[in-house]
Design a protein around this motif. Structure first.
Motif, PDB file in Angstrom:
ATOM      1  N   LEU A 121       0.830  -1.206   0.000  1.00 52.99           N
ATOM      2  CA  LEU A 121       0.000   0.000   0.000  1.00 52.99           C
ATOM      3  C   LEU A 121       0.866   1.258   0.000  1.00 52.99           C
ATOM      4  N   ALA A 122       1.903   1.263   0.817  1.00 56.86           N
ATOM      5  CA  ALA A 122       2.774   2.439   0.895  1.00 56.86           C
ATOM      6  C   ALA A 122       3.463   2.700  -0.437  1.00 56.86           C
ATOM      7  N   ASP A 123       3.973   1.637  -1.069  1.00 61.29           N
ATOM      8  CA  ASP A 123       4.663   1.804  -2.342  1.00 61.29           C
ATOM      9  C   ASP A 123       3.733   2.321  -3.430  1.00 61.29           C
ATOM     10  N   ALA A 124       2.451   1.951  -3.356  1.00 63.67           N
ATOM     11  CA  ALA A 124       1.479   2.386  -4.363  1.00 63.67           C
ATOM     12  C   ALA A 124       0.844   3.728  -4.026  1.00 63.67           C
ATOM     13  N   GLY A 125       1.160   4.260  -2.843  1.00 61.29           N
ATOM     14  CA  GLY A 125       0.530   5.502  -2.412  1.00 61.29           C
ATOM     15  C   GLY A 125      -0.940   5.339  -2.103  1.00 61.29           C
ATOM     16  N   ALA A 126      -1.345   4.110  -1.767  1.00 61.42           N
ATOM     17  CA  ALA A 126      -2.755   3.834  -1.457  1.00 61.42           C
ATOM     18  C   ALA A 126      -3.008   4.040   0.032  1.00 61.42           C
ATOM     19  N   PRO A 127      -4.200   4.494   0.395  1.00 58.77           N
ATOM     20  CA  PRO A 127      -4.509   4.665   1.826  1.00 58.77           C
ATOM     21  C   PRO A 127      -4.513   3.335   2.551  1.00 58.77           C
ATOM     22  N   GLU A 128      -4.120   3.362   3.826  1.00 59.01           N
ATOM     23  CA  GLU A 128      -4.081   2.136   4.635  1.00 59.01           C
ATOM     24  C   GLU A 128      -5.307   2.095   5.550  1.00 59.01           C
ATOM     25  N   PRO A 129      -6.287   1.208   5.259  1.00 59.16           N
ATOM     26  CA  PRO A 129      -7.486   1.123   6.088  1.00 59.16           C
ATOM     27  C   PRO A 129      -7.171   0.493   7.444  1.00 59.16           C
ATOM     28  N   PRO A 130      -8.072   0.604   8.403  1.00 61.98           N
ATOM     29  CA  PRO A 130      -7.886  -0.057   9.697  1.00 61.98           C
ATOM     30  C   PRO A 130      -7.805  -1.576   9.522  1.00 61.98           C
ATOM     31  N   VAL A 131      -6.966  -2.203  10.329  1.00 59.75           N
ATOM     32  CA  VAL A 131      -6.789  -3.661  10.268  1.00 59.75           C
ATOM     33  C   VAL A 131      -7.829  -4.335  11.149  1.00 59.75           C
ATOM     34  N   LEU A 132      -8.416  -5.417  10.633  1.00 63.32           N
ATOM     35  CA  LEU A 132      -9.314  -6.243  11.440  1.00 63.32           C
ATOM     36  C   LEU A 132      -8.555  -7.524  11.779  1.00 63.32           C
ATOM     37  N   GLU A 133      -8.399  -7.823  13.063  1.00 66.50           N
ATOM     38  CA  GLU A 133      -7.599  -8.973  13.489  1.00 66.50           C
ATOM     39  C   GLU A 133      -8.489 -10.162  13.852  1.00 66.50           C
ATOM     40  N   GLY A 134      -8.190 -11.315  13.277  1.00 68.64           N
ATOM     41  CA  GLY A 134      -8.899 -12.541  13.592  1.00 68.64           C
ATOM     42  C   GLY A 134      -8.022 -13.517  14.341  1.00 68.64           C
ATOM     43  N   ASP A 135      -8.489 -14.772  14.442  1.00 67.41           N
ATOM     44  CA  ASP A 135      -7.746 -15.782  15.205  1.00 67.41           C
ATOM     45  C   ASP A 135      -7.432 -17.021  14.367  1.00 67.41           C
ATOM     46  N   TRP A 136      -7.430 -16.875  13.051  1.00 65.67           N
ATOM     47  CA  TRP A 136      -7.186 -17.927  12.057  1.00 65.67           C
ATOM     48  C   TRP A 136      -8.437 -18.751  11.750  1.00 65.67           C
ATOM     49  N   LEU A 137      -9.489 -18.661  12.532  1.00 64.34           N
ATOM     50  CA  LEU A 137     -10.650 -19.534  12.374  1.00 64.34           C
ATOM     51  C   LEU A 137     -11.760 -18.856  11.571  1.00 64.34           C
ATOM     52  N   PRO A 138     -12.611 -19.647  10.891  1.00 65.01           N
ATOM     53  CA  PRO A 138     -13.667 -19.069  10.056  1.00 65.01           C
ATOM     54  C   PRO A 138     -14.594 -18.115  10.795  1.00 65.01           C
ATOM     55  N   ALA A 139     -14.895 -18.409  12.068  1.00 60.15           N
ATOM     56  CA  ALA A 139     -15.828 -17.547  12.809  1.00 60.15           C
ATOM     57  C   ALA A 139     -15.303 -16.122  12.924  1.00 60.15           C
ATOM     58  N   SER A 140     -14.002 -15.971  13.145  1.00 57.90           N
ATOM     59  CA  SER A 140     -13.448 -14.621  13.246  1.00 57.90           C
ATOM     60  C   SER A 140     -13.452 -13.940  11.883  1.00 57.90           C
ATOM     61  N   GLY A 141     -13.251 -14.724  10.809  1.00 52.78           N
ATOM     62  CA  GLY A 141     -13.357 -14.162   9.470  1.00 52.78           C
ATOM     63  C   GLY A 141     -14.774 -13.706   9.170  1.00 52.78           C
ATOM     64  N   TYR A 142     -15.743 -14.466   9.642  1.00 55.47           N
ATOM     65  CA  TYR A 142     -17.152 -14.099   9.451  1.00 55.47           C
ATOM     66  C   TYR A 142     -17.470 -12.787  10.168  1.00 55.47           C
ATOM     67  N   ALA A 143     -16.979 -12.645  11.396  1.00 48.20           N
ATOM     68  CA  ALA A 143     -17.224 -11.402  12.140  1.00 48.20           C
ATOM     69  C   ALA A 143     -16.596 -10.210  11.429  1.00 48.20           C
ATOM     70  N   ALA A 144     -15.365 -10.382  10.950  1.00 44.50           N
ATOM     71  CA  ALA A 144     -14.712  -9.296  10.208  1.00 44.50           C
ATOM     72  C   ALA A 144     -15.440  -9.035   8.894  1.00 44.50           C
ATOM     73  N   GLY A 145     -15.888 -10.101   8.249  1.00 42.27           N
ATOM     74  CA  GLY A 145     -16.591  -9.966   6.977  1.00 42.27           C
ATOM     75  C   GLY A 145     -17.890  -9.193   7.110  1.00 42.27           C
ATOM     76  N   ARG A 146     -18.613  -9.381   8.193  1.00 37.84           N
ATOM     77  CA  ARG A 146     -19.867  -8.637   8.403  1.00 37.84           C
ATOM     78  C   ARG A 146     -19.576  -7.142   8.517  1.00 37.84           C
ATOM     79  N   GLU A 147     -18.497  -6.816   9.206  1.00 37.13           N
ATOM     80  CA  GLU A 147     -18.125  -5.406   9.338  1.00 37.13           C
ATOM     81  C   GLU A 147     -17.718  -4.824   7.981  1.00 37.13           C
ATOM     82  N   LEU A 148     -16.945  -5.570   7.223  1.00 37.98           N
ATOM     83  CA  LEU A 148     -16.490  -5.090   5.921  1.00 37.98           C
ATOM     84  C   LEU A 148     -17.643  -5.001   4.923  1.00 37.98           C
ATOM     85  N   ALA A 149     -18.566  -5.963   4.986  1.00 39.15           N
ATOM     86  CA  ALA A 149     -19.692  -5.978   4.044  1.00 39.15           C
ATOM     87  C   ALA A 149     -20.587  -4.758   4.199  1.00 39.15           C
TER      88      ALA A 149
END
Length: 347
Positions: A217-245
């Motif tokens: 992102l830095a090399d492309a000059g693109a903005p860096e959005p906030p990071v969503l941290e999960g725990d490697w498991l699908p449930a945490s991806g689902y929680a992050a996905g709902r926020e992103l969606a």
């Protein structure tokens, strides 16, 4: 009548030794020893003849006696997380496969994520059992700043600050470079920026993927959005996905592993955000089901067999013929991006 061979026929007979193998193969006992130890400069035809003689006689090397004579146990210890995550479990299989042909046995000690001093305790346990070398299969930051200093060779797959050994061998896939290429792929499709669902930041592998995403992102000059941290498991991806969606600005996502990506995909589908028409997504690991998801997932295979085999080769070499180097860190194995149908040019 043919000459009776040790270990053949009925009745009591002594166990066949390396001298018997040498006699049957028509070579010196020193040549047999070189074959047993996997030393170079033995002609392939000779090596095959010696191995055939071993099989015919039923010869088995006495590693206990060898350890007494050489001071070596022919045993390598592995410290790994007690987890069924795809990466660590697949890497452990690759370690066992690579060691199988070396004549070394494997002793495994599992640690549990969150156990303070778990790695140090596991290392102590292995040293008490007697090992010639140690492998740390999935380094994590235990947060206790407890240094580990060892005088036997240690192989670690990725960085492990606070650990020193004689020598310290570091190898593995280039997680930073792979994350860069995943992010650059998405930016190259016309997306203004790329969002990131990160793995748990106690894992050095997760930090590497975060770093690669940030660099791209830095090399492309693109903005860096906030990071969503999960725990490697699908449930945490689902929680992050709902926020992103729920955020219409999100059109591209890089997820730190495929299991969390599965959760993100479900959340996007439930929210009516089509992949890749509305949102492009890249995962990491190339789990066996990745190519059969809907849509098939663009992701990054880790090629465990490649960097594990290279690391094991260096470790065994240092055990048997020490070079005196304090640190051996070959270049990380490049990881390729497998492009499927979860990414597309931004509309």
């Amino acid at each position: 009548m043919s000459e009776a061979r040790p270990g053949s026929g009925s009745g009591r007979s002594r166990r066949p030794g390396s001298t018997d193998v040498a006699r049957l193969a028509g070579v010196s006992q020193k040549t047999v020893s070189r074959v047993l130890n996997g030393e170079p400069y033995v002609k392939e035809e000779v090596r095959l003849r010696v191995q055939a003689a071993m099989r015919e006689l039923g010869y088995r090397r006495n590693d206990a006696a060898r350890a007494l004579n050489s001071g070596k146990t022919r045993r390598i210890g592995v410290v790994c997380l007690g987890t069924a995550f795809f990466g660590p479990s697949t890497q452990l299989v690759a370690i066992e496969r690579a060691l199988r042909s070396t004549g070394y046995s494997l002793t495994i000690v599992n640690t549990m994520e969150g156990d303070t001093g778990g790695v140090a305790g596991a290392v102590d346990h292995l040293l008490e059992q007697g090992v010639d070398g140690i492998i740390l299969s999935e380094p994590i930051d235990e947060g206790d700043d407890q240094p580990i200093d060892l005088d036997i060779p240690v192989l670690t797959f990725g960085r492990f600050p606070g650990l020193s050994a004689r020598p310290m061998i570091t190898t593995g896939g280039d997680g930073v470079g792979a994350a860069r290429s995943a992010t650059e792929h998405l930016l190259g499709l016309g997306h203004r920026t790329v969002w990131h669902v990160a793995g748990p930041q106690r894992w050095w592998a997760a930090r590497d993927r975060l770093e690669g995403w940030q660099q791209a992102l830095a090399d492309a000059g693109a903005p860096e959005p906030p990071v969503l941290e999960g725990d490697w498991l699908p449930a945490s991806g689902y929680a992050a996905g709902r926020e992103l969606a729920a955020n219409d600005e999100v059109t591209a996502i890089f997820v730190a592993n495929d299991d969390m990506t599965i959760g993100v995909l479900r959340a996007l589908t439930e929210a009516g955000r089509a992949v890749p028409d509305d949102v492009s997504i890249v995962g990491f690991d190339d789990i066996p089901s990745a190519g059969f998801l809907t849509p098939p997932l663009t992701t990054i295979p880790q090629d465990f067999d490649v960097h594990v085999a290279r690391g094991i080769e260096n470790l065994v070499t240092e055990i048997e013929s020490p070079t005196g180097d304090r640190s051996l860190s070959p270049e990380p194995t490049p990881l390729r991006l497998v492009i499927r149908h979860s990414t597309a040019t931004k509309r």
